[in-house]
Design a protein around this motif. Structure first.
Motif, mmCIF file in Angstrom:
data_model
loop_
_atom_site.group_PDB
_atom_site.id
_atom_site.type_symbol
_atom_site.label_atom_id
_atom_site.label_comp_id
_atom_site.label_asym_id
_atom_site.label_seq_id
_atom_site.Cartn_x
_atom_site.Cartn_y
_atom_site.Cartn_z
ATOM 1 N N GLU A 16 0.823 -1.205 0.000
ATOM 2 C CA GLU A 16 0.000 0.000 0.000
ATOM 3 C C GLU A 16 0.857 1.255 0.000
ATOM 4 O OE1 GLU A 16 -2.641 -0.234 3.288
ATOM 5 O OE2 GLU A 16 -3.672 -2.039 2.566
ATOM 6 N N MET A 17 1.928 1.241 0.801
ATOM 7 C CA MET A 17 2.820 2.395 0.841
ATOM 8 C C MET A 17 3.476 2.631 -0.512
ATOM 9 S SD MET A 17 4.669 1.757 4.546
ATOM 10 C CE MET A 17 5.750 3.186 4.387
ATOM 11 N N ALA A 18 3.890 1.540 -1.167
ATOM 12 C CA ALA A 18 4.543 1.664 -2.467
ATOM 13 C C ALA A 18 3.578 2.193 -3.516
ATOM 14 C CB ALA A 18 5.113 0.311 -2.898
ATOM 15 N N GLU A 19 2.372 1.691 -3.541
ATOM 16 C CA GLU A 19 1.385 2.161 -4.520
ATOM 17 C C GLU A 19 1.121 3.650 -4.359
ATOM 18 O OE1 GLU A 19 -1.164 -1.999 -5.198
ATOM 19 O OE2 GLU A 19 -1.888 -0.473 -3.776
ATOM 20 N N LYS A 20 1.025 4.084 -3.120
ATOM 21 C CA LYS A 20 0.770 5.506 -2.862
ATOM 22 C C LYS A 20 1.957 6.361 -3.302
ATOM 23 C CE LYS A 20 -0.400 8.770 0.824
ATOM 24 N NZ LYS A 20 -0.665 8.932 2.284
ATOM 25 N N LYS A 21 3.177 5.891 -2.998
ATOM 26 C CA LYS A 21 4.371 6.662 -3.343
ATOM 27 C C LYS A 21 4.575 6.739 -4.846
ATOM 28 C CE LYS A 21 8.121 8.844 -2.031
ATOM 29 N NZ LYS A 21 8.070 10.097 -1.254
ATOM 30 N N ILE A 22 4.371 5.644 -5.538
ATOM 31 C CA ILE A 22 4.530 5.642 -6.996
ATOM 32 C C ILE A 22 3.520 6.571 -7.647
ATOM 33 C CG2 ILE A 22 4.359 4.212 -9.081
ATOM 34 C CD1 ILE A 22 5.405 1.865 -7.362
ATOM 35 N N GLU A 23 2.270 6.511 -7.179
ATOM 36 C CA GLU A 23 1.249 7.423 -7.728
ATOM 37 C C GLU A 23 1.643 8.872 -7.491
ATOM 38 O OE1 GLU A 23 -3.463 8.676 -7.196
ATOM 39 O OE2 GLU A 23 -2.719 6.837 -6.251
ATOM 40 N N GLU A 24 2.176 9.177 -6.306
ATOM 41 C CA GLU A 24 2.601 10.549 -6.009
ATOM 42 C C GLU A 24 3.683 11.005 -6.978
ATOM 43 O OE1 GLU A 24 3.897 10.540 -1.994
ATOM 44 O OE2 GLU A 24 1.873 10.513 -1.131
ATOM 45 N N GLN A 25 4.652 10.131 -7.266
ATOM 46 C CA GLN A 25 5.736 10.511 -8.172
ATOM 47 C C GLN A 25 5.227 10.714 -9.594
ATOM 48 O OE1 GLN A 25 8.934 7.672 -7.744
ATOM 49 N NE2 GLN A 25 9.508 8.426 -5.711
ATOM 50 N N ILE A 26 4.314 9.852 -10.040
ATOM 51 C CA ILE A 26 3.750 9.999 -11.384
ATOM 52 C C ILE A 26 2.992 11.312 -11.503
ATOM 53 C CG2 ILE A 26 2.037 9.073 -12.995
ATOM 54 C CD1 ILE A 26 2.828 6.274 -12.033
ATOM 55 N N ARG A 27 2.164 11.615 -10.513
ATOM 56 C CA ARG A 27 1.383 12.856 -10.544
ATOM 57 C C ARG A 27 2.272 14.088 -10.401
ATOM 58 N NH1 ARG A 27 -4.030 12.666 -10.502
ATOM 59 N NH2 ARG A 27 -5.090 10.695 -10.025
ATOM 60 N N SER A 28 3.291 14.009 -9.562
ATOM 61 C CA SER A 28 4.164 15.158 -9.344
ATOM 62 C C SER A 28 4.909 15.535 -10.624
ATOM 63 C CB SER A 28 5.160 14.838 -8.222
ATOM 64 O OG SER A 28 6.067 15.906 -8.043
ATOM 65 N N THR A 29 5.430 14.543 -11.336
ATOM 66 C CA THR A 29 6.117 14.821 -12.596
ATOM 67 C C THR A 29 5.146 15.384 -13.632
ATOM 68 O OG1 THR A 29 7.773 13.100 -12.196
ATOM 69 C CG2 THR A 29 7.464 13.781 -14.472
ATOM 70 N N TYR A 30 3.943 14.847 -13.660
ATOM 71 C CA TYR A 30 2.941 15.363 -14.593
ATOM 72 C C TYR A 30 2.640 16.834 -14.304
ATOM 73 C CZ TYR A 30 -1.543 16.316 -16.758
ATOM 74 O OH TYR A 30 -2.547 16.894 -17.492
ATOM 75 N N GLN A 31 2.431 17.170 -13.024
ATOM 76 C CA GLN A 31 2.105 18.548 -12.666
ATOM 77 C C GLN A 31 3.255 19.493 -12.981
ATOM 78 O OE1 GLN A 31 -0.808 19.586 -11.901
ATOM 79 N NE2 GLN A 31 -1.770 17.588 -11.648
ATOM 80 N N LYS A 32 4.486 19.011 -12.805
ATOM 81 C CA LYS A 32 5.635 19.841 -13.169
ATOM 82 C C LYS A 32 5.638 20.111 -14.668
ATOM 83 C CE LYS A 32 9.461 22.002 -12.292
ATOM 84 N NZ LYS A 32 9.486 23.226 -11.448
ATOM 85 N N GLY A 33 5.265 19.118 -15.462
ATOM 86 C CA GLY A 33 5.171 19.323 -16.901
ATOM 87 C C GLY A 33 4.096 20.320 -17.273
ATOM 88 N N VAL A 34 2.983 20.304 -16.550
ATOM 89 C CA VAL A 34 1.899 21.249 -16.825
ATOM 90 C C VAL A 34 2.379 22.681 -16.600
ATOM 91 C CG1 VAL A 34 -0.384 22.049 -16.065
ATOM 92 C CG2 VAL A 34 0.060 19.599 -16.346
ATOM 93 N N GLU A 35 3.302 22.871 -15.650
ATOM 94 C CA GLU A 35 3.810 24.214 -15.348
ATOM 95 C C GLU A 35 4.433 24.862 -16.578
ATOM 96 O OE1 GLU A 35 6.395 24.387 -12.009
ATOM 97 O OE2 GLU A 35 5.018 23.321 -10.672
ATOM 98 N N PHE A 36 5.203 24.083 -17.368
ATOM 99 C CA PHE A 36 5.758 24.675 -18.591
ATOM 100 C C PHE A 36 5.129 24.074 -19.847
ATOM 101 C CE2 PHE A 36 9.000 21.843 -16.711
ATOM 102 C CZ PHE A 36 9.116 20.849 -17.679
ATOM 103 N N GLN A 37 3.901 23.569 -19.666
ATOM 104 C CA GLN A 37 3.049 23.145 -20.774
ATOM 105 C C GLN A 37 3.729 22.136 -21.700
ATOM 106 O OE1 GLN A 37 -0.369 23.865 -21.364
ATOM 107 N NE2 GLN A 37 -0.008 24.281 -19.199
ATOM 108 N N VAL A 38 4.138 21.021 -21.103
ATOM 109 C CA VAL A 38 4.679 19.929 -21.893
ATOM 110 C C VAL A 38 3.964 18.643 -21.493
ATOM 111 C CG1 VAL A 38 6.579 19.487 -20.281
ATOM 112 C CG2 VAL A 38 6.783 18.748 -22.651
#
Length: 383
Positions: A308-330
């Motif tokens: 459960e901890m791993a699933e939560k952490k992996i999802e956080e990393q996937i979403r965090s990278t996505y949101q960083k991409g949205v910042e400079f529209q990529v």
């Protein structure tokens, strides 16, 4: 007898020979290129590798490959081709471009529109060069980056920048990319090209208790159809490794608090991106499945808890990278490309639109991570 001797002499004269050939130590071998752009001019840094530096010399008293100097040269010009030709004015021997192992762009150079297209076009057209050189991006000044040296006396010819996949197989971060990869993906609708970033590290390795400069890998730069869109450091780009099916070994550290943690190594993620259009807006769901092996578990946590901890952490990393991409529209996860593949008519409506018109924080609507703990190291947890 005289006629036979005359015939033999005449035959020898007709034999073709390499009268104009050069010995390898009379040729300047360019093993790497650095591309910068300042004040309206290209600056092309060429790394020159002496032939005796190609292999490590063995035997007692032999000089190690690392002890041979690495030579460098810089050419300037209004175009990439004229900057490389500028080296001919000062070279003492013919230059061979056939053994270029890597091409490094500065982020400053990538700010020039379509510079990567110009460089790749020249290298792809020129008969000596190939589409095999690896591509990298750096924030460092190129002369500073050139201070890096491999460890253990290994020749720079066999360094990680020239052969990145062995380490990628052991510690997967951003997948290495070559010029051929860029040529394949350049005109694919909706594709964003991701290039590994490198920098100089002077603190992690020592030689005879002295700091040893070495290349450090981990970040990512994003090219959208020839246009540089931005970059991420190693921490910001961690979500990319879960979205790359060719990632072979991904470590994940699970912190219970600031000091205590468990670690799991995952392999070969299975990734599915499902785009759709809802009420005129693009949405996407991502599913990632990975199998893991527990490496460290000091508190003897149950497998289900770590799962459960791993699933939560992996999802956080996937979403965090996505949101960083949205910042400079990529579009870091190629949602547009997947939409093109599955709903081409819907994708056509995006053509000509800026990402800001459809790529939003809520475009990635759902992330499902499925972790399977298959081993606790030496002892399997499942029969």
């Amino acid at each position: 007898m005289f006629r036979k001797a005359l015939f033999l002499l005449f035959s020898l004269l007709l034999l073709s020979g390499c009268w104009d050939s050069k010995a390898v130590d009379q040729i300047v071998f360019v093993s790497g290129l650095g591309i910068d752009y300042q004040d309206g001019e290209f600056l092309v840094y060429a790394r020159i590798l002496p032939f005796q530096n190609v292999g490590k010399q063995e035997g007692s008293g032999a000089q190690g490959a690392q002890d041979f100097p690495l030579w460098g040269a810089v050419g300037t010009g209004s175009s990439f081709d004229s900057a490389t030709d500028d080296l001919y004015y000062t070279t003492q021997e013919p230059i061979s471009w056939a053994h270029i192992g890597e091409v490094v762009f500065t982020t400053r150079a990538l700010e020039k529109k379509a510079i990567i297209d110009e460089v790749v076009d020249v290298l792809n057209r020129y008969s000596e060069t190939r589409s095999a050189p690896w591509l990298y991006v750096t924030d460092e000044e190129l002369p500073t980056l050139a201070q890096a040296r491999p460890i253990l006396g290994t020749s720079p010819w066999y360094s990680r920048v020239n052969d990145p996949f062995p380490v990628f197989g052991q510690f997967s971060t951003v997948k290495p990319k070559a010029i051929r990869d860029y040529l394949i993906n350049r005109y694919e609708p909706g594709k964003v090209f991701i290039i590994p970033m490198i920098q100089l590290n002077t603190s992690k390795w020592t030689k005879d208790n002295q700091p040893h400069p070495i290349h450090e890998f981990g970040g990512a730069a994003f090219i959208d159809h020839g246009e540089y869109r931005g970059s991420m450091n190693a921490e910001e780009a961690k979500g990319l490794r879960w979205m790359e099916p060719e990632s072979e070994r991904i470590p994940l550290y699970l912190y219970k608090d600031e000091k205590d943690y468990a670690s799991i190594v995952f392999t070969d993620p299975k990734v599915e991106v499902k785009p759709r259009v809802e009420r005129g807006e693009v949405k996407a769901s991502i599913t990632v499945e990975v199998a893991g092996e527990i490496i460290e578990n000091p508190f003897d946590e149950k497998d289900d808890t770590l799962k459960e901890m791993a699933e939560k952490k992996i999802e956080e990393q996937i979403r965090s990278t996505y949101q960083k991409g949205v910042e400079f529209q990529v579009d870091v996860y190629q949602i547009g490309y997947h939409l093109y593949q599955e709903e081409p008519q819907a994708f056509k409506k995006l053509i000509g639109m800026e990402e800001s018109a459809w790529l939003k924080e809520n475009t990635l609507s759902d992330v499902q991570v499925k972790v399977d703990i298959v081993s606790s190291g030496r002892i399997r947890t499942k029969k």
